[in-house]
Design a protein around this motif. Sequence first.
Motif, PDB file in Angstrom:
ATOM      1  N   THR A 135      83.822  15.165  68.669  1.00 38.49           N
ATOM      2  CA  THR A 135      83.847  15.326  67.319  1.00 38.49           C
ATOM      3  C   THR A 135      85.098  16.441  67.194  1.00 38.49           C
ATOM      4  O   THR A 135      85.668  16.225  66.199  1.00 38.49           O
ATOM      5  CB  THR A 135      82.776  15.827  66.669  1.00 38.49           C
ATOM      6  N   VAL A 136      84.928  17.465  67.819  1.00 36.81           N
ATOM      7  CA  VAL A 136      85.861  18.410  67.776  1.00 36.81           C
ATOM      8  C   VAL A 136      87.343  18.031  67.796  1.00 36.81           C
ATOM      9  O   VAL A 136      88.124  18.317  67.157  1.00 36.81           O
ATOM     10  CB  VAL A 136      85.421  19.615  68.761  1.00 36.81           C
ATOM     11  N   ASP A 137      87.397  16.840  68.813  1.00 37.76           N
ATOM     12  CA  ASP A 137      88.752  16.432  69.133  1.00 37.76           C
ATOM     13  C   ASP A 137      89.169  15.439  68.122  1.00 37.76           C
ATOM     14  O   ASP A 137      90.418  15.237  67.917  1.00 37.76           O
ATOM     15  CB  ASP A 137      88.554  15.461  70.405  1.00 37.76           C
ATOM     16  N   GLN A 138      88.215  14.987  67.096  1.00 34.58           N
ATOM     17  CA  GLN A 138      88.800  14.326  65.936  1.00 34.58           C
ATOM     18  C   GLN A 138      89.275  15.155  64.845  1.00 34.58           C
ATOM     19  O   GLN A 138      89.738  14.504  63.787  1.00 34.58           O
ATOM     20  CB  GLN A 138      87.597  13.244  65.574  1.00 34.58           C
ATOM     21  N   CYS A 139      89.019  16.470  64.824  1.00 32.72           N
ATOM     22  CA  CYS A 139      89.280  17.158  63.803  1.00 32.72           C
ATOM     23  C   CYS A 139      90.780  17.474  63.545  1.00 32.72           C
ATOM     24  O   CYS A 139      91.585  17.289  64.583  1.00 32.72           O
ATOM     25  CB  CYS A 139      88.385  18.335  63.880  1.00 32.72           C
ATOM     26  N   VAL A 140      91.252  17.544  62.396  1.00 29.52           N
ATOM     27  CA  VAL A 140      92.524  17.871  61.841  1.00 29.52           C
ATOM     28  C   VAL A 140      92.827  19.229  62.275  1.00 29.52           C
ATOM     29  O   VAL A 140      91.763  20.167  62.317  1.00 29.52           O
ATOM     30  CB  VAL A 140      92.994  17.442  60.510  1.00 29.52           C
ATOM     31  N   SER A 141      93.903  19.806  62.364  1.00 26.24           N
ATOM     32  CA  SER A 141      94.259  21.300  62.429  1.00 26.24           C
ATOM     33  C   SER A 141      94.912  21.633  60.950  1.00 26.24           C
ATOM     34  O   SER A 141      95.696  21.272  60.311  1.00 26.24           O
ATOM     35  CB  SER A 141      95.429  21.554  63.303  1.00 26.24           C
ATOM     36  N   TRP A 142      94.364  22.789  60.528  1.00 21.17           N
ATOM     37  CA  TRP A 142      94.785  23.375  59.505  1.00 21.17           C
ATOM     38  C   TRP A 142      96.216  23.778  59.537  1.00 21.17           C
ATOM     39  O   TRP A 142      97.007  23.933  58.520  1.00 21.17           O
ATOM     40  CB  TRP A 142      93.992  24.860  59.015  1.00 21.17           C
ATOM     41  N   HIS A 143      96.571  23.968  60.733  1.00 18.71           N
ATOM     42  CA  HIS A 143      98.244  24.375  61.013  1.00 18.71           C
ATOM     43  C   HIS A 143      99.120  23.151  60.459  1.00 18.71           C
ATOM     44  O   HIS A 143     100.220  23.183  60.211  1.00 18.71           O
ATOM     45  CB  HIS A 143      98.606  24.717  62.301  1.00 18.71           C
ATOM     46  N   ASP A 144      98.467  21.800  60.405  1.00 21.67           N
ATOM     47  CA  ASP A 144      99.331  20.694  60.112  1.00 21.67           C
ATOM     48  C   ASP A 144      98.845  20.045  58.736  1.00 21.67           C
ATOM     49  O   ASP A 144      99.738  19.592  58.182  1.00 21.67           O
ATOM     50  CB  ASP A 144      98.878  19.578  61.178  1.00 21.67           C
TER      51      ASP A 144
ATOM     52  N   GLN B 227      77.207  10.414  58.263  1.00 20.03           N
ATOM     53  CA  GLN B 227      76.000  10.408  58.949  1.00 20.03           C
ATOM     54  C   GLN B 227      74.849  11.306  58.645  1.00 20.03           C
ATOM     55  O   GLN B 227      73.559  10.951  58.758  1.00 20.03           O
ATOM     56  CB  GLN B 227      76.395  10.740  60.366  1.00 20.03           C
ATOM     57  N   MET B 228      74.972  12.374  57.946  1.00 20.49           N
ATOM     58  CA  MET B 228      74.016  12.936  57.351  1.00 20.49           C
ATOM     59  C   MET B 228      73.268  12.362  56.211  1.00 20.49           C
ATOM     60  O   MET B 228      71.993  12.224  55.945  1.00 20.49           O
ATOM     61  CB  MET B 228      74.490  14.400  56.815  1.00 20.49           C
ATOM     62  N   LYS B 229      74.125  11.668  55.309  1.00 28.35           N
ATOM     63  CA  LYS B 229      73.484  10.843  54.221  1.00 28.35           C
ATOM     64  C   LYS B 229      72.544   9.632  54.755  1.00 28.35           C
ATOM     65  O   LYS B 229      71.600   9.485  54.202  1.00 28.35           O
ATOM     66  CB  LYS B 229      74.652  10.193  53.410  1.00 28.35           C
ATOM     67  N   ILE B 230      72.723   9.247  55.862  1.00 26.87           N
ATOM     68  CA  ILE B 230      72.094   7.986  56.431  1.00 26.87           C
ATOM     69  C   ILE B 230      71.047   8.582  57.659  1.00 26.87           C
ATOM     70  O   ILE B 230      70.180   7.797  58.016  1.00 26.87           O
ATOM     71  CB  ILE B 230      72.744   6.804  57.040  1.00 26.87           C
ATOM     72  N   GLY B 231      71.003   9.748  57.679  1.00 24.97           N
ATOM     73  CA  GLY B 231      69.955  10.485  58.546  1.00 24.97           C
ATOM     74  C   GLY B 231      70.163  10.123  60.052  1.00 24.97           C
ATOM     75  O   GLY B 231      69.224  10.229  60.742  1.00 24.97           O
ATOM     76  N   GLN B 232      71.375  10.055  60.281  1.00 23.75           N
ATOM     77  CA  GLN B 232      71.688   9.751  61.829  1.00 23.75           C
ATOM     78  C   GLN B 232      72.716  10.883  62.187  1.00 23.75           C
ATOM     79  O   GLN B 232      73.836  10.654  62.468  1.00 23.75           O
ATOM     80  CB  GLN B 232      72.046   8.527  62.128  1.00 23.75           C
ATOM     81  N   PRO B 233      72.551  12.263  61.965  1.00 20.70           N
ATOM     82  CA  PRO B 233      73.669  13.091  62.268  1.00 20.70           C
ATOM     83  C   PRO B 233      73.969  13.188  63.847  1.00 20.70           C
ATOM     84  O   PRO B 233      75.022  14.001  64.056  1.00 20.70           O
ATOM     85  CB  PRO B 233      72.699  14.509  61.909  1.00 20.70           C
ATOM     86  N   HIS B 234      73.311  12.902  64.733  1.00 13.53           N
ATOM     87  CA  HIS B 234      73.694  13.202  66.288  1.00 13.53           C
ATOM     88  C   HIS B 234      74.631  12.375  66.749  1.00 13.53           C
ATOM     89  O   HIS B 234      75.241  12.621  67.898  1.00 13.53           O
ATOM     90  CB  HIS B 234      72.244  12.688  67.014  1.00 13.53           C
ATOM     91  N   LEU B 235      75.505  11.358  65.862  1.00 13.91           N
ATOM     92  CA  LEU B 235      76.581  10.897  66.327  1.00 13.91           C
ATOM     93  C   LEU B 235      77.735  12.233  66.629  1.00 13.91           C
ATOM     94  O   LEU B 235      78.708  12.064  67.391  1.00 13.91           O
ATOM     95  CB  LEU B 235      77.257  10.082  65.327  1.00 13.91           C
ATOM     96  N   HIS B 236      77.570  13.089  65.523  1.00 22.34           N
ATOM     97  CA  HIS B 236      78.237  14.050  65.645  1.00 22.34           C
ATOM     98  C   HIS B 236      77.893  15.608  66.133  1.00 22.34           C
ATOM     99  O   HIS B 236      78.512  16.400  66.436  1.00 22.34           O
ATOM    100  CB  HIS B 236      79.055  14.522  64.278  1.00 22.34           C
ATOM    101  N   CYS B 237      76.764  15.715  65.883  1.00 22.94           N
ATOM    102  CA  CYS B 237      75.783  17.038  66.004  1.00 22.94           C
ATOM    103  C   CYS B 237      75.034  17.075  67.132  1.00 22.94           C
ATOM    104  O   CYS B 237      74.329  15.892  67.377  1.00 22.94           O
ATOM    105  CB  CYS B 237      75.241  17.476  64.752  1.00 22.94           C
ATOM    106  N   ARG B 238      74.907  18.190  67.941  1.00 21.86           N
ATOM    107  CA  ARG B 238      74.081  18.232  69.117  1.00 21.86           C
ATOM    108  C   ARG B 238      72.586  18.286  68.670  1.00 21.86           C
ATOM    109  O   ARG B 238      72.318  19.380  67.582  1.00 21.86           O
ATOM    110  CB  ARG B 238      74.300  19.132  70.094  1.00 21.86           C
ATOM    111  N   PRO B 239      71.560  17.600  69.233  1.00 23.17           N
ATOM    112  CA  PRO B 239      70.195  18.097  68.760  1.00 23.17           C
ATOM    113  C   PRO B 239      69.558  19.093  68.736  1.00 23.17           C
ATOM    114  O   PRO B 239      68.759  19.589  67.808  1.00 23.17           O
ATOM    115  CB  PRO B 239      69.436  17.085  69.685  1.00 23.17           C
ATOM    116  N   ASP B 240      70.284  20.344  69.518  1.00 20.04           N
ATOM    117  CA  ASP B 240      69.689  21.544  69.571  1.00 20.04           C
ATOM    118  C   ASP B 240      70.406  22.311  68.600  1.00 20.04           C
ATOM    119  O   ASP B 240      70.234  23.507  68.430  1.00 20.04           O
ATOM    120  CB  ASP B 240      69.940  22.176  71.054  1.00 20.04           C
TER     121      ASP B 240
END
Length: 679
Positions: free
Chosen positions: A348-357, A375-388
Amino acid sequence: MDLSGESRLIRIAAGCSLGCSFCTVGQGREGVCPDDAVAGRFEIPEASRYLLLAGNLLDRRFAPTVSRLADSGADEIEAYVHCGPADPAALKDLAAAGLTGIQLVLPSAEREMLAGLTGGRGSLKMAAMILSGARELGLEVTLQIPVMKANAESIDDTVARASRLCMPARVTLDFVSESRRDGTPNKWDPAIAIESATRTIKFCQDNGVIFQIGRNEAPPPCIFPLKNVPALAWGDLAGIPSDGNIARSKAPFEACAACDAREICTFSGRHLEPSTPPRPLRGGQGGDQDQVWLDAAAIWVRRNELRTLRQELARRHPICMNPWTNLETHSVRGVAISCATHRFQYGTVDQCVSWHDVSLAQAWNSDVMQSLRHQMKIGQPHLHCRPDCVVFHGGGPGDSWLTADPLTDVFHRNLVTNLKEIIDGAEILESMPQNLVIAPSLHCNIACIMCRFPGEVRDAPDPSKTMMSERQFDEVIEMMPYLRVLNITGGEPLIADGTRRLLKAFKTDRFRDGGIALTTNGILLDKSLISDMKKSRLLSIIISVNAASRETYRHVTLVDAYDRVIDNVTELMRARREFNPLPRVVLSFVIMKCNFREIPDHIRTAARLGTDIQLLPMVGKLGGESMFMCRQDLQELLDFVDREVVPLVAGMKGNFRREVTTLRSTMSRRIKDDDYSMF
């Protein structure tokens, strides 16, 4: 005093020496027995601000009670006093014990009227002595005026006369009624007080005094229309909880059924009776971008709108609201993502844009941010977020922004839009974030052994990206009107000239809805900067110390500056009461192998200075110092905390106990789960 959030009332069941014709608790109120209050035989509710409420607290017997509250770590302690027979010299004893302010009940500044309203026992001489004493002792004064038919046209005269002796910090109008012999209220028309109240508002506005309609059943603007009212004038409407459990009376007027404020109005008409039938309040009132003083009806209508949205959000609360409310960017790459927990999946971090650009606005609606919201809306956050992630376990950022009423129109409009977008699960947002995290500089004037930034700065492909550009500073300033919190971190943010620019721009007198949370190592936090910061809207100042001795500090930072940092914090705490609002000051301590035995001394240092504490697990493996990635090290730390730290904080203020409890919970959970992964 704000009586929501971190504020608490402490009621003492003492009777009153006055005989006020409008008072229903003159013979005593519910609360702690006075003898128990003096002896300390009552439980102190955890808070940072207290109001001691009784018939009259201008009594040196209660100095130990005030002292006990001060010892608990309270920032503000106010006492309720009146102008009847009392011991004005006691004010000095109470101030010495830790009293910071008084609420003086003054029905009138005209001798005969005061006598008539107080059963012949009120004294202007006593009121003058109290006000003069408060001024000399540096106590903050709230002037509380019970408004009834007899004094309704002289409110402004009472305020003006009292202010000649001591300018109050706030003026509160309590609309009450004198009682008939059978105990029922003698109803009266509040319209007779409008002109005097309007003059009082103008006086408060001209002198920087907070104006409020009091907590007794306040007249709604349909029967008490006012212009240029401060947005928090009606205290009973501030911070309405999202569950909406409000005691409600039968609507007293035919117009109530069609009123746009009917959901928040609790007026029963018990003691006020308008001379003409009121008209319902209607929505649509607007204002300037930064308008703080509003039409009374606009305040009620927009609060009703927010209350409705808060209730709906409570029903549809998403798993995590950070993708709709937070934006963070403070790395060499300028990665723009939704929160500071750092528990994202690596991809997920690798997909983020840069504020420098791209701009902040573009980063706010980047593809990855839209996907996070989906993903938060459909209740499946773990595509992006770690369960812990702590958010999934009851932790993470609070939702205080949901219940804090906006003071400016621009913030209100953005908040309304934001709440609607969260409720709808919008993926592309028109609203701006509530919270923004930035790092003006990734450079630092120390080189902590556990910090990754020195290496990132050294190896940065483009050195210019280790400091925020002028374009980026401009964007942050443009976003300030929408922000509840601007988190300024680093590196060391005070190295960058732009940080001072941000501090100067986020002025207390303009951006009333938000503020700055500054994290610094404190080396550059000198007298000159502290003086400049007094005009900034600072909510918190976190000073990273990570040691409790000169030797350990030098080992951790490679710099001999411990004494300088402690001296700077001492100066900050000395000047803190001149800040508005009063910022929370925190001494932060990252726990490592080399310093964990100094946790008790760190806590003692914070207690001596009057700050809060923060106890943080070390993140990562740098320097081989982490104690959280090995069972043996973690068990040693847990045993030390149980043996040396838990008993130490048992009698200390709530922040110290909470930090230790959270630390123990984190360690115990990792040992139980056999989890020694990297934070």
